[in-house]
Every structure is written in C-alpha cells, then in structure tokens.
Design an enzyme around this catalytic site. Structure first.
Site, mmCIF file in Angstrom:
data_model
loop_
_atom_site.group_PDB
_atom_site.id
_atom_site.type_symbol
_atom_site.label_atom_id
_atom_site.label_comp_id
_atom_site.label_asym_id
_atom_site.label_seq_id
_atom_site.Cartn_x
_atom_site.Cartn_y
_atom_site.Cartn_z
ATOM 1 N N SER A 45 0.738 -1.180 -0.278
ATOM 2 C CA SER A 45 -0.087 -0.060 -0.071
ATOM 3 C C SER A 45 0.914 1.070 0.053
ATOM 4 O O SER A 45 0.356 2.379 0.655
ATOM 5 C CB SER A 45 -0.845 0.252 1.421
ATOM 6 O OG SER A 45 -1.632 -1.031 1.245
ATOM 7 N N GLY A 48 1.632 2.831 -2.628
ATOM 8 C CA GLY A 48 1.079 3.541 -3.877
ATOM 9 C C GLY A 48 2.136 3.116 -5.145
ATOM 10 O O GLY A 48 2.273 4.154 -5.859
ATOM 11 N N GLY A 59 1.084 1.790 -7.639
ATOM 12 C CA GLY A 59 0.260 2.130 -8.884
ATOM 13 C C GLY A 59 0.212 3.470 -9.203
ATOM 14 O O GLY A 59 0.251 4.070 -10.259
ATOM 15 N N ILE A 60 0.188 4.318 -8.158
ATOM 16 C CA ILE A 60 0.149 5.858 -8.437
ATOM 17 C C ILE A 60 1.525 6.348 -8.745
ATOM 18 O O ILE A 60 1.517 7.181 -9.713
ATOM 19 C CB ILE A 60 -0.462 6.658 -7.100
ATOM 20 C CG1 ILE A 60 -1.707 6.055 -6.738
ATOM 21 C CG2 ILE A 60 -0.294 8.222 -7.426
ATOM 22 C CD1 ILE A 60 -2.886 6.328 -7.374
ATOM 23 N N THR A 111 16.335 5.329 7.486
ATOM 24 C CA THR A 111 16.459 4.814 5.948
ATOM 25 C C THR A 111 16.877 3.132 6.210
ATOM 26 O O THR A 111 16.929 2.735 5.146
ATOM 27 C CB THR A 111 17.644 5.284 5.522
ATOM 28 O OG1 THR A 111 18.853 5.001 6.289
ATOM 29 C CG2 THR A 111 17.365 7.014 5.365
ATOM 30 N N PRO A 160 14.979 0.619 7.100
ATOM 31 C CA PRO A 160 14.130 -0.635 6.125
ATOM 32 C C PRO A 160 14.302 -0.523 4.601
ATOM 33 O O PRO A 160 14.255 -1.413 4.247
ATOM 34 C CB PRO A 160 12.689 -0.191 6.625
ATOM 35 C CG PRO A 160 12.869 0.814 7.900
ATOM 36 C CD PRO A 160 14.132 1.384 7.704
ATOM 37 N N CYS A 162 -25.601 -0.338 -12.038
ATOM 38 C CA CYS A 162 -25.854 -1.760 -12.179
ATOM 39 C C CYS A 162 -26.897 -2.481 -11.263
ATOM 40 O O CYS A 162 -28.096 -2.078 -11.150
ATOM 41 C CB CYS A 162 -24.501 -2.233 -12.073
ATOM 42 S SG CYS A 162 -24.613 -3.976 -13.087
ATOM 43 N N LEU A 163 -26.354 -2.988 -10.067
ATOM 44 C CA LEU A 163 -27.368 -3.701 -8.895
ATOM 45 C C LEU A 163 -28.205 -2.383 -8.564
ATOM 46 O O LEU A 163 -29.538 -2.516 -8.247
ATOM 47 C CB LEU A 163 -26.973 -4.237 -7.880
ATOM 48 C CG LEU A 163 -27.687 -4.759 -6.868
ATOM 49 C CD1 LEU A 163 -28.528 -5.783 -7.295
ATOM 50 C CD2 LEU A 163 -26.852 -5.279 -5.474
ATOM 51 N N ARG A 209 -25.002 -10.375 -14.772
ATOM 52 C CA ARG A 209 -25.504 -11.616 -15.586
ATOM 53 C C ARG A 209 -27.120 -11.103 -15.609
ATOM 54 O O ARG A 209 -27.703 -11.868 -16.256
ATOM 55 C CB ARG A 209 -25.642 -12.625 -14.339
ATOM 56 C CG ARG A 209 -24.113 -13.026 -14.223
ATOM 57 C CD ARG A 209 -24.167 -14.529 -13.407
ATOM 58 N NE ARG A 209 -22.867 -14.569 -12.881
ATOM 59 C CZ ARG A 209 -21.783 -15.032 -13.603
ATOM 60 N NH1 ARG A 209 -21.794 -15.385 -14.894
ATOM 61 N NH2 ARG A 209 -20.612 -15.226 -12.781
ATOM 62 N N HIS A 236 -21.502 0.451 -16.396
ATOM 63 C CA HIS A 236 -20.784 0.934 -15.098
ATOM 64 C C HIS A 236 -19.785 2.188 -15.763
ATOM 65 O O HIS A 236 -18.843 2.043 -16.386
ATOM 66 C CB HIS A 236 -19.704 -0.001 -14.721
ATOM 67 C CG HIS A 236 -20.046 -1.073 -13.919
ATOM 68 N ND1 HIS A 236 -20.161 -1.026 -12.703
ATOM 69 C CD2 HIS A 236 -20.832 -2.092 -14.283
ATOM 70 C CE1 HIS A 236 -20.900 -2.203 -12.199
ATOM 71 N NE2 HIS A 236 -20.997 -3.041 -13.369
ATOM 72 N N GLU A 268 -18.661 4.672 -14.242
ATOM 73 C CA GLU A 268 -17.402 4.731 -13.498
ATOM 74 C C GLU A 268 -15.970 4.389 -13.901
ATOM 75 O O GLU A 268 -14.959 4.846 -13.458
ATOM 76 C CB GLU A 268 -17.484 4.296 -11.899
ATOM 77 C CG GLU A 268 -17.331 2.793 -11.621
ATOM 78 C CD GLU A 268 -19.047 2.041 -12.089
ATOM 79 O OE1 GLU A 268 -19.556 2.583 -12.605
ATOM 80 O OE2 GLU A 268 -18.854 1.059 -11.412
HETATM 81 N N1 GLN Z 1 -25.726 -8.575 -9.161
HETATM 82 C C1 GLN Z 1 -26.249 -7.960 -10.832
HETATM 83 C C2 GLN Z 1 -26.174 -8.906 -12.069
HETATM 84 O O1 GLN Z 1 -25.216 -9.741 -11.975
HETATM 85 C C3 GLN Z 1 -25.591 -6.599 -10.469
HETATM 86 C C4 GLN Z 1 -24.358 -6.789 -10.973
HETATM 87 C C5 GLN Z 1 -23.605 -5.552 -10.680
HETATM 88 O O2 GLN Z 1 -23.770 -4.490 -9.953
HETATM 89 N N2 GLN Z 1 -22.060 -5.365 -11.176
HETATM 90 O O3 GLN Z 1 -26.715 -8.379 -12.819
#
Ligand code: GLN
Length: 537
Positions: free
Chosen positions: A16, A18, A20-21, A191, A193, A384-385, A465, A510, A512
C-alpha cells in the site's frame, strides 16, 4: 528486435505504498513529453483474475473495454493517461500457470520437465514483452504486485532479472519504491528499512536503478545521500514521494523531483521536450480552489473498504471538480438503513448513489434508499445493481407488484422484473462469464440521459448477469419510468429514468470505469450538477 524500453516498478518494506500511483504518474509525465506509454500490473496471486474475488479482499474489480476483469490499479492508469487498457495490462500468477499448464497438456514442451525456471519465468517475460512488441509502445511500465521478499513474487523478480540481463543496459530499468518512516520519539527519518529492502532485492540479483522513498516529511540531503550510498545509486536517482492531499498531485511532485528526466536519461531517450501538463494542472487548481460542497451518499454493502468503490469515488471527484465543487462523500452501509432511521441517514444528502453489487445482503436498505430518493425528489444515480434496485422498488411501490424482485434475490418471485439473461442460463463457471466489457447503447432524445450525453449512441462497459425484463417495459413506461437507453442489437435495457423526477437515472452499465481526469463522465457530471441544484433549492 523492438525498441521498446521497459521500466519495472517493485515495492519494499510494506504494501500500500502507492506503486500504482507512482507508475501512473511516471507514465503521465512520459506521455506528456510525447512518448507512447502503457502500464501493466502483474499480480502474484493464484486467482486467474480478480473477478472472482470478494471486494473486501482487493477492492473493486476494474473492467476494461475488452471485458477483462482486472486489478483496480488499471483504473488509475486509465484515469491518469486517458488511454484504454486491455487484458494484456493485467496478468496474475493464476493466468501464467494456466497458460503453461495448457501448453503442457497440448504437448508443446516435447517431453521436457516443466519448471518454474525457465517455463514460468519465460511465460512471465512473454506477457511483459507482448505489450511492447504487439502494440508498439515506446515505454512499458510494469508494476510487480506485492512486496519484495514475498515467496509469491520471486518468479516475477527473477523474470525482471533475466530481462535486465538479456536487454541492453539502457533498455530495462528497475524503480524500487520503499518507505522512510519518521520516528517521533527520536525526531528522525529512518532509512534502515529501505536498506534492508534493497538488500532483499540484491539477493535476487536485481540492482534497482531508481529508488522512490515514500515519506510523511521532507527528506534532508543527508537522508538522500545515505540511501544513495547504501543502495548503490547516484543521488539524482533517490526520489522523494511525499504525502499529498490528492493522488492527482503526484505527477506534479514527481516532475519536481525530476523522476521523468532521471528515467529518460537511464533509458537513453531524448529529454528535449518539456512535459505538457497544462490541462492536468488546471484540473488540479480547480480541485484545490473549489470551496462549495456537494453532499453525496454512496449506499452499498462494502463501505467498510472505500477501495471497493474506487472508480465511483474518483468519478464523483472528477465530476464535482468540473462543477466547481468539492464532493463530500457519505459512505452508507445499506444493511444499516431502516424505515425508522432513514431520515437521519439520508436526510442531509444532496444526491444519492446506489452502488453495484451481488447477492441479497443489504438489499432491503438499497430499496429503502431508492424509495427515499424517488419520493423526496433527491437526485438519484443507480449503477448496475443500483439500477436494478430502482426498477424493483418502482414495481413494488408504484406498479403495485408487491413481491417483485430480481431472480438473483428470489428465484420464485411472481414478478421477475429483473431476470437472468438468456445466454447466462446455462453458465456454470463463475469466472469471466458475465456480460463483460463494452456494448453500444442507443440514447433516446429528450431524456435526462440524452441531456447528459448530447449524442444518441454511446459505448459503455458492463459487468452483470441479470437484466431488465422487457416483458414489463410497457407497464413501466405507461406509469412514468422509461427506458431512455437500450442496446441497439439486442434491445436490452441500458438506462431507466423517471422524467417527472428532477434527476432519477439508473444505468445497467458502469460509467465509473470510463471517467478520467481529462474526460469526466457525462452521467456523473449531470448527476452532480443536479445534486448541486437540489442543494441550492
Ligand atoms: N448482481 C447483478 C447482476 O449480476 C448486478 C451486478 C453489478 O452490480 N455489477 O446482474
């Protein structure tokens, strides 16, 4: 032989820190100087990909356009570089072994004994080089997950050693990231470590070329000299990485420390062009000068670990910044929301986001949050969900389908408004079998979704799904919830919204995953804008 240069990033002392950063920041600086760069993450665990991992284990699973379920660091890479990554950018030990074992079963090894060295290390090297040769990158930055000294990462470090040996001296370098702790009692930066961790690296035959020191306080020249001396590097190759208030400041800090110049020199690449970071810095200025606050509630069941919602949180930050606001995030556990406390939990929010997820735990709290946002006209984004919850809540409380549900939560529900996709019905393997990656979405004009996108055809990433059950669509549309986005080939519903509500949008995909610093996502921009509007009223 390709001219691609390879930069390996290893970590020591603790996890942790960083990596990646740091990798993403270096890539950003090289990209800003005109180089074609990509970043790769090698994960030492045995899962073939993180898709089957509980978010509590490793944080969110990030999905690429080609439908790979990958480590969350790839999200940072895309947010920093504004360039797509693919499956090739994330490889796990599980995948490496799977490839080698498949080859063994095919008889490709012609009777040889299959071993970690050379077969596993060769497969690791092949996965590293493929990025350079196939996609013609100038520089490939490969981040080795885990910490030097771990048993799991040994084959990776060995592969790095071999690549350094095989390639020209200035074609492959190693950056080692460690921690310099500050001891309050003695008032000193330590220093030791770092020295030990570099020793551990040397024992495997790898001499780091650059050492990046993560620290809470400014390093003195003496500390830098000491690290240079004991770790066999020149003083310019000792780079300070001081704590900052936002990860987006790290590239600027790394430029001040001349990390990019040092790396380019070692790789024997020209450094004449200065990095072009104007837009990046103006984002940073905007972010820092924003004073007004927008309060967003993120309702989910993994809220104990904010990394589980990394991309959502970053997307909200991008969108708030472009709306000249700071986002104040309220992580709300859906299991703790009840009819009784809902006012207290959600009453002070300007906007409510219901998160993606799997399974029934905490689902009733999500329905309650949707209902609260819908009835109180609070801007709502369901992902999504979260979108599926919005559909179910509407069925139960507006359409009067009392036991409506998703067949994921209740297989025998009389009203399966969310149901398993046809092509999912015979799936038995859990890994890599969802509807994954980018699909087209047709956006209907005159809707909130269209207002956000301003175009009628977009592509968004998926990981699910279950889907909206189109048998019920006319019922929904007659009574005030419409499908404002759908897949043009299959007719699958992609976006549901309530036109009568100030801003109530649920997306099956998604958004995001594709919000970046220089290209914030339109859905998040609109959601935040509506939340700010709501706050003003
Ligand atoms: N569990 C839900 C599905 O499989 C939503 C999946 C999710 O939020 N990524 O459709």
């Amino acid at each position: 032989m390709s001219n691609t240069k390879y930069v390996f990033v290893t970590g020591g002392v603790t996890s942790s820190l960083g990596k990646g950063i740091i990798s993403a920041s270096l890539a950003k600086l090289l990209q800003a100087r005109g180089y074609k760069v990509t970043i790769q993450k090698l994960d030492p665990y045995l899962n073939v990909d993180p898709g089957t991992l509980n978010p509590y284990e490793h944080g969110e699973c990030y999905v690429t356009v080609d439908g790979a379920e990958t480590d969350l660091d790839l999200g940072h890479y895309e947010r920093f570089l504004n360039v797509h990554t693919t499956q090739a950018n994330n490889v796990t030990t599980g995948r490496i072994y799977q490839n080698v074992i498949n080859k063994e079963r095919r008889g490709d090894f012609l009777g040889k004994t299959v071993q970690i060295i050379p077969h596993i290390t060769d497969e690791i090297k092949r996965n590293i080089k493929i990025l350079g040769t196939k996609h013609n990158f100038d520089v490939v930055i490969t981040e080795i997950g885990g910490t030097v000294g771990d048993i799991e990462s040994l084959p990776y470090i060995e592969a790095v050693r071999q690549m350094k040996w095989e390639l020209d001296r200035n074609q492959a370098i190693v950056i080692h990231l460690t921690l310099v702790p500050y001891l309050k009692a003695s008032g000193e930066l330590k220093t030791k470590p770092t020295q030990h961790s570099v020793k551990a690296l040397l024992e495997t035959g790898v001499q780091p070329d650059v050492i990046v020191l993560r620290t809470e306080r400014e390093l003195t020249q003496d500390v830098r000299k000491k690290v240079a001396l004991f770790c066999n590097v020149d003083i310019k190759s000792v780079i300070q990485s001081i704590d900052v208030s936002t990860i987006y400041e790290v590239p600027v800090k790394m430029q001040e420390e001349k990390l990019d110049e040092t790396v380019l020199k070692k790789l024997n690449l020209p450094i004449d062009q200065q990095p072009e970071l104007k837009e990046w810095k103006s984002f940073l200025d905007k972010m820092k000068s924003a004073k007004d606050i927008v309060n967003i509630g993120l309702v989910g069941k993994y809220v104990e670990l904010a990394d589980a919602y990394k991309s959502i949180i970053e997307s909200l930050t991008h969108a708030a910044t472009y709306n000249d606001h700071k986002v104040k995030l309220h992580l709300i556990h859906s299991e703790q929301i009840t009819e009784k406390n809902i006012e207290k939990k959600l009453g002070n929010l300007d906007g409510i986001l219901v998160a993606p997820g799997f399974g029934h735990r905490g689902i009733e709290g999500k329905f309650a949050a949707v209902k609260y946002a819908r009835e109180n006209k609070i801007p709502f984004l369901g992902i999504c969900l979260g979108m599926q919850c919005a559909v179910i809540e509407y069925a139960r409380n507006v359409l009067g389908y009392h036991d409506a549900n998703s067949t994921e939560m209740a297989i025998n529900t009389p009203y399966p408004v969310i149901d398993l996709m046809e092509d999912q019905k015979n799936v038995t393997d859990m890994g890599g079998t969802m509807r994954l990656g980018e699909y087209a979405c047709k956006v209907k004009e005159g809707t909130k979704a269209y207002e956000a996108y301003q175009i009628d055809l977009v592509k968004e990433r998926h990981r699910h799904r279950y889907e909206f059950n189109n048998e019920y669509l006319s019922k929904y549309e007659e009574s005030g919830m419409i499908a404002s986005g759908y897949n043009p080939e299959t007719g699958l519903v992609e976006i549901m919204e309530i036109p009568e509500h100030p801003w109530f949008v649920g997306v099956q995909f998604h958004p995001e995953y594709s919000s970046t610093v220089l290209k914030p996502h339109p859905i998040f921009l609109s959601f935040i804008k509506a939340s700010i509007q709501n706050k003003k009223q």
